[in-house]
Design a protein around this motif. Sequence first.
Motif, PDB file in Angstrom:
ATOM      1  N   ILE A 164      -9.424  -6.955  -2.670  1.00 47.16           N
ATOM      2  CA  ILE A 164      -8.730  -6.318  -1.551  1.00 47.16           C
ATOM      3  C   ILE A 164      -7.437  -7.054  -1.248  1.00 47.16           C
ATOM      4  O   ILE A 164      -6.394  -6.437  -1.028  1.00 47.16           O
ATOM      5  CB  ILE A 164      -9.653  -6.225  -0.316  1.00 47.16           C
ATOM      6  N   GLN A 165      -7.460  -8.383  -1.267  1.00 46.27           N
ATOM      7  CA  GLN A 165      -6.249  -9.165  -0.997  1.00 46.27           C
ATOM      8  C   GLN A 165      -5.207  -8.998  -2.097  1.00 46.27           C
ATOM      9  O   GLN A 165      -4.023  -9.242  -1.872  1.00 46.27           O
ATOM     10  CB  GLN A 165      -6.601 -10.638  -0.785  1.00 46.27           C
ATOM     11  N   GLN A 166      -5.632  -8.575  -3.279  1.00 45.00           N
ATOM     12  CA  GLN A 166      -4.690  -8.350  -4.379  1.00 45.00           C
ATOM     13  C   GLN A 166      -4.027  -6.979  -4.309  1.00 45.00           C
ATOM     14  O   GLN A 166      -3.057  -6.721  -5.020  1.00 45.00           O
ATOM     15  CB  GLN A 166      -5.389  -8.525  -5.724  1.00 45.00           C
ATOM     16  N   THR A 219     -11.437   4.753  -6.649  1.00 48.15           N
ATOM     17  CA  THR A 219     -12.367   3.642  -6.481  1.00 48.15           C
ATOM     18  C   THR A 219     -11.714   2.563  -5.630  1.00 48.15           C
ATOM     19  O   THR A 219     -10.571   2.186  -5.862  1.00 48.15           O
ATOM     20  CB  THR A 219     -12.770   3.054  -7.844  1.00 48.15           C
ATOM     21  N   VAL A 220     -12.435   2.100  -4.636  1.00 48.99           N
ATOM     22  CA  VAL A 220     -11.934   1.089  -3.712  1.00 48.99           C
ATOM     23  C   VAL A 220     -12.486  -0.273  -4.133  1.00 48.99           C
ATOM     24  O   VAL A 220     -13.682  -0.403  -4.403  1.00 48.99           O
ATOM     25  CB  VAL A 220     -12.387   1.407  -2.269  1.00 48.99           C
ATOM     26  N   PRO A 221     -11.629  -1.274  -4.189  1.00 39.52           N
ATOM     27  CA  PRO A 221     -12.133  -2.624  -4.483  1.00 39.52           C
ATOM     28  C   PRO A 221     -13.151  -3.041  -3.425  1.00 39.52           C
ATOM     29  O   PRO A 221     -13.025  -2.673  -2.258  1.00 39.52           O
ATOM     30  CB  PRO A 221     -10.887  -3.504  -4.398  1.00 39.52           C
ATOM     31  N   THR A 222     -14.140  -3.797  -3.831  1.00 39.05           N
ATOM     32  CA  THR A 222     -15.184  -4.194  -2.889  1.00 39.05           C
ATOM     33  C   THR A 222     -15.168  -5.678  -2.547  1.00 39.05           C
ATOM     34  O   THR A 222     -15.638  -6.053  -1.487  1.00 39.05           O
ATOM     35  CB  THR A 222     -16.575  -3.819  -3.445  1.00 39.05           C
ATOM     36  N   SER A 223     -14.627  -6.503  -3.404  1.00 36.62           N
ATOM     37  CA  SER A 223     -14.615  -7.932  -3.092  1.00 36.62           C
ATOM     38  C   SER A 223     -13.380  -8.274  -2.274  1.00 36.62           C
ATOM     39  O   SER A 223     -12.335  -7.619  -2.381  1.00 36.62           O
ATOM     40  CB  SER A 223     -14.649  -8.773  -4.365  1.00 36.62           C
TER      41      SER A 223
END
Length: 92
Positions: free
Chosen positions: A59-61, A51-55
Amino acid sequence: MESSEIKEKAACPICDDFFTDARILSCDHTFCSQCLSRRQETTCYVCHGQTVPTSEQEIQQLTTNEHVNEMVGELIRKSKAFLSAKIKRNFL
């Protein structure tokens, strides 16, 4: 190492350009942070299992892939130096 191998290791699989602000997913695949933020899919572009982060905040984390960022920076510096030397030779 041939140039095609270098390009493969230094290029984001989404945009197929040199990585910019490379981030690592938990499946160990690396992508540009901007490419991740633009994608609509929520799974890894390569393995489709993570699962890929969307926010933007998520993403920056993600962990920055410092090794890839340094490698791309060095490739760009060497390319610029090579082109500069080639241009000087052609005009002298």
